[in-house]
Scaffold this active site. Structure first.
Site, PDB file in Angstrom:
ATOM      1  N   ASN A 173      24.490   3.771 -15.650  1.00 18.55           N
ATOM      2  CA  ASN A 173      24.189   3.663 -14.223  1.00 18.55           C
ATOM      3  C   ASN A 173      24.841   4.837 -13.499  1.00 18.55           C
ATOM      4  O   ASN A 173      25.712   5.515 -14.054  1.00 18.55           O
ATOM      5  CB  ASN A 173      24.747   2.334 -13.679  1.00 18.55           C
ATOM      6  N   GLY A 218      20.299   1.623 -14.927  1.00 18.52           N
ATOM      7  CA  GLY A 218      19.869   1.772 -13.534  1.00 18.52           C
ATOM      8  C   GLY A 218      19.568   0.474 -12.817  1.00 18.52           C
ATOM      9  O   GLY A 218      18.601   0.398 -12.067  1.00 18.52           O
ATOM     10  N   ARG A 265       0.854  -1.201   0.000  1.00 16.55           N
ATOM     11  CA  ARG A 265       0.000   0.000   0.000  1.00 16.55           C
ATOM     12  C   ARG A 265       0.882   1.242   0.000  1.00 16.55           C
ATOM     13  O   ARG A 265       0.663   2.181  -0.762  1.00 16.55           O
ATOM     14  CB  ARG A 265      -0.926  -0.001   1.214  1.00 16.55           C
ATOM     15  N   HIS A 295       8.923  -8.277 -13.680  1.00 17.70           N
ATOM     16  CA  HIS A 295       8.581  -8.466 -12.263  1.00 17.70           C
ATOM     17  C   HIS A 295       7.144  -8.040 -11.958  1.00 17.70           C
ATOM     18  O   HIS A 295       6.802  -7.815 -10.798  1.00 17.70           O
ATOM     19  CB  HIS A 295       9.555  -7.702 -11.371  1.00 17.70           C
TER      20      HIS A 295
HETATM   21  P1  OAD Z   1      18.918  -1.921  -7.171  1.00 17.83           P
HETATM   22  O1  OAD Z   1      18.427  -1.076  -6.047  1.00 17.83           O
HETATM   23  O2  OAD Z   1      19.552  -3.217  -6.834  1.00 17.83           O
HETATM   24  O3  OAD Z   1      19.955  -1.108  -8.066  1.00 17.83           O
HETATM   25  C1  OAD Z   1      19.654   0.168  -8.534  1.00 17.83           C
HETATM   26  C2  OAD Z   1      20.840   0.673  -9.356  1.00 17.83           C
HETATM   27  O4  OAD Z   1      20.500   1.953  -9.851  1.00 17.83           O
HETATM   28  C3  OAD Z   1      22.152   0.819  -8.553  1.00 17.83           C
HETATM   29  O5  OAD Z   1      23.213   0.224  -9.276  1.00 17.83           O
HETATM   30  C4  OAD Z   1      22.333   2.342  -8.451  1.00 17.83           C
HETATM   31  O6  OAD Z   1      23.703   2.716  -8.511  1.00 17.83           O
HETATM   32  C5  OAD Z   1      21.612   2.822  -9.686  1.00 17.83           C
HETATM   33  N1  OAD Z   1      21.067   4.184  -9.587  1.00 17.83           N
HETATM   34  C6  OAD Z   1      20.578   4.811  -8.501  1.00 17.83           C
HETATM   35  N2  OAD Z   1      20.152   6.038  -8.806  1.00 17.83           N
HETATM   36  C7  OAD Z   1      20.377   6.211 -10.141  1.00 17.83           C
HETATM   37  C8  OAD Z   1      20.156   7.270 -11.058  1.00 17.83           C
HETATM   38  N3  OAD Z   1      19.619   8.426 -10.696  1.00 17.83           N
HETATM   39  N4  OAD Z   1      20.518   7.083 -12.354  1.00 17.83           N
HETATM   40  C9  OAD Z   1      21.071   5.903 -12.755  1.00 17.83           C
HETATM   41  N5  OAD Z   1      21.311   4.874 -11.926  1.00 17.83           N
HETATM   42  C10 OAD Z   1      20.956   5.009 -10.635  1.00 17.83           C
HETATM   43  O7  OAD Z   1      17.661  -2.126  -8.149  1.00 17.83           O
HETATM   44  P2  OAD Z   1      17.450  -3.210  -9.317  1.00 17.83           P
HETATM   45  O8  OAD Z   1      18.739  -3.584  -9.934  1.00 17.83           O
HETATM   46  O9  OAD Z   1      16.368  -2.702 -10.186  1.00 17.83           O
HETATM   47  O10 OAD Z   1      12.978  -7.396  -7.430  1.00 17.83           O
HETATM   48  O11 OAD Z   1      16.903  -4.420  -8.463  1.00 17.83           O
HETATM   49  C11 OAD Z   1      16.500  -5.575  -9.133  1.00 17.83           C
HETATM   50  C12 OAD Z   1      15.391  -6.254  -8.364  1.00 17.83           C
HETATM   51  O12 OAD Z   1      15.772  -6.430  -6.995  1.00 17.83           O
HETATM   52  C13 OAD Z   1      14.118  -5.460  -8.270  1.00 17.83           C
HETATM   53  O13 OAD Z   1      13.300  -5.570  -9.416  1.00 17.83           O
HETATM   54  C14 OAD Z   1      13.446  -6.072  -7.076  1.00 17.83           C
HETATM   55  C15 OAD Z   1      14.624  -6.119  -6.149  1.00 17.83           C
HETATM   56  O14 OAD Z   1      14.582  -7.065  -5.142  1.00 17.83           O
HETATM   57  C16 OAD Z   1      11.939  -7.947  -6.773  1.00 17.83           C
HETATM   58  O15 OAD Z   1      11.337  -7.369  -5.875  1.00 17.83           O
HETATM   59  C17 OAD Z   1      11.594  -9.315  -7.241  1.00 17.83           C
END
Ligand code: OAD
Length: 229
Positions: free
Chosen positions: A196, A172, A56, A107
Site C-alpha cells: 500500500n 491498495g 456515467r 463488487h
Molecule cells: P480506499 O479508497 O478506501 O483505499 C485505497 C487505499 O489505496 C488507501 O489505503 C491508499 O493509501 C492506497 N493507495 C492510494 N494510492 C496508492 C498507490 N498509488 N499505490 C498503492 N496504494 C495506494 O479504497 P478501497 O479499499 O478499495 O466499495 O475501498 C473499498 C471499497 O470501498 C470500494 O470497493 C468501494 C468503496 O466504498 C463500494 O462501492 C461497495
C-alpha cells in the site's frame, strides 16, 4: 514468499496511478460525494437520475484509463501462477485490460449494466435515465455493481480460497470496508503481506508490509514470486 496457494485482494490504490480516484483519503470519491445518495439501493429508488449521473461520470473516466505497471504485473502472474485467486474490489476492468484472467470482481463491474426487473446483464456504453434494458425494455437500468447494503459477489469461492491460502496479499486497499477488511484474518494459515502507499487501518494484522506506489512495488514483488515458480 513463494508459490503455494496464493490469494491476492486488490483495491482502489491499484488503479490510482491509472487516474481513477480512490474512495477515502485526500481527494477520495467519498470525500466529494455522499455515498448514501449515490451507492445504495435506496438512493437509486429515490433519485435514479443522480445515481446514474455519478456512474456515467465514473464509466467515462474508466473508459479512458489504461492499465498501469501494477495491473500488467498481476496479469503476468495470473498466467504463470498455478494456484492464484485474484480478487478485486474495483469495478474497473483494468486488470482484464492488462491481460489478467480469472479476476473475481467481488463488487461487480462498471462496464456491465444490470436490469433491475429481468436481471439481464450486458456491456453498457453509457448510463442515463433514458437507457433501456435490451432484454425487456425496462428503464432505468442500473450498473452491475454492489452497493452498500448489498451482498458482495462470489463469497463462497472467496472464503474457500482464503481458508486454503498459504499466502495472502492485499494491494491498495484501506481495510475499511467489510467483508474484504476481514480477509486477512480469514486467511489464518497464510503468511500475509500488505502492499500500500502507506500502512492501512489494519496494517498491524499483516505479517509484513511494503509501502510505496503500487506501480513500483507490485512489479518487483511479482518478479520475486515468479522467480520461485
Ligand atoms: P480506499 O479508497 O478506501 O483505499 C485505497 C487505499 O489505496 C488507501 O489505503 C491508499 O493509501 C492506497 N493507495 C492510494 N494510492 C496508492 C498507490 N498509488 N499505490 C498503492 N496504494 C495506494 O479504497 P478501497 O479499499 O478499495 O466499495 O475501498 C473499498 C471499497 O470501498 C470500494 O470497493 C468501494 C468503496 O466504498 C463500494 O462501492 C461497495
Amino acid at each position: 514468499m513463494s508459490a503455494g496457494r496464493l490469494v491476492i485482494l486488490t483495491g482502489a490504490g491499484l488503479s490510482a496511478e491509472s487516474g481513477l480516484g480512490t474512495f477515502r483519503g485526500a481527494g477520495g470519491l467519498w470525500k466529494g460525494h455522499d455515498a448514501t445518495r449515490l451507492a445504495t439501493p435506496d438512493a437509486f429508488a429515490r433519485d435514479p437520475e443522480t445515481v446514474l449521473d455519478f456512474y456515467r461520470m465514473r464509466l467515462e473516466v474508466a473508459s479512458h484509463a489504461a492499465p498501469n505497471p501494477a495491473h500488467l504485473a498481476l496479469a503476468r502472474l495470473s498466467h504463470a501462477h498455478p494456484a492464484l485467486t485474484l480478487i478485486t474490489q474495483n469495478v474497473d476492468s483494468l486488470l482484464e485490460h492488462g491481460g489478467a484472467t480469472g479476476v473475481i470482481h467481488m463488487h461487480g463491474t462498471l462496464e456491465s449494466g444490470l436490469c433491475p426487473v429481468c436481471g439481464h446483464r450486458w456491456t453498457v456504453e453509457r448510463y442515463d435515465i433514458d437507457v433501456c434494458c435490451p432484454g425487456c425494455g425496462h428503464r432505468p437500468i442500473r450498473p452491475d455493481v454492489v452497493w452498500f447494503g448489498e451482498m458482495p459477489r462470489h463469497m463462497p469461492k472467496i472464503e474457500a480460497a482464503l481458508a486454503r491460502a498459504n499466502t495472502f496479499v492485499a494491494i491498495g486497499t484501506s481495510g475499511s470496508v467489510w467483508p474484504a477488511a476481514g480477509f486477512v484474518a480469514e486467511a489464518a494459515q497464510a503468511q500475509s503481506l500488505e502492499i500500500n502507499l502507506e500502512p492501512s487501518d489494519i496494517a498491524q494484522e499483516f505479517d509484513t508490509g511494503r509501502y510505496g506506489p503500487a506501480s513500483e512495488i507490485v512489479p518487483i514483488w511479482v518478479d520475486e514470486v515468479l522467480a520461485t515458480l
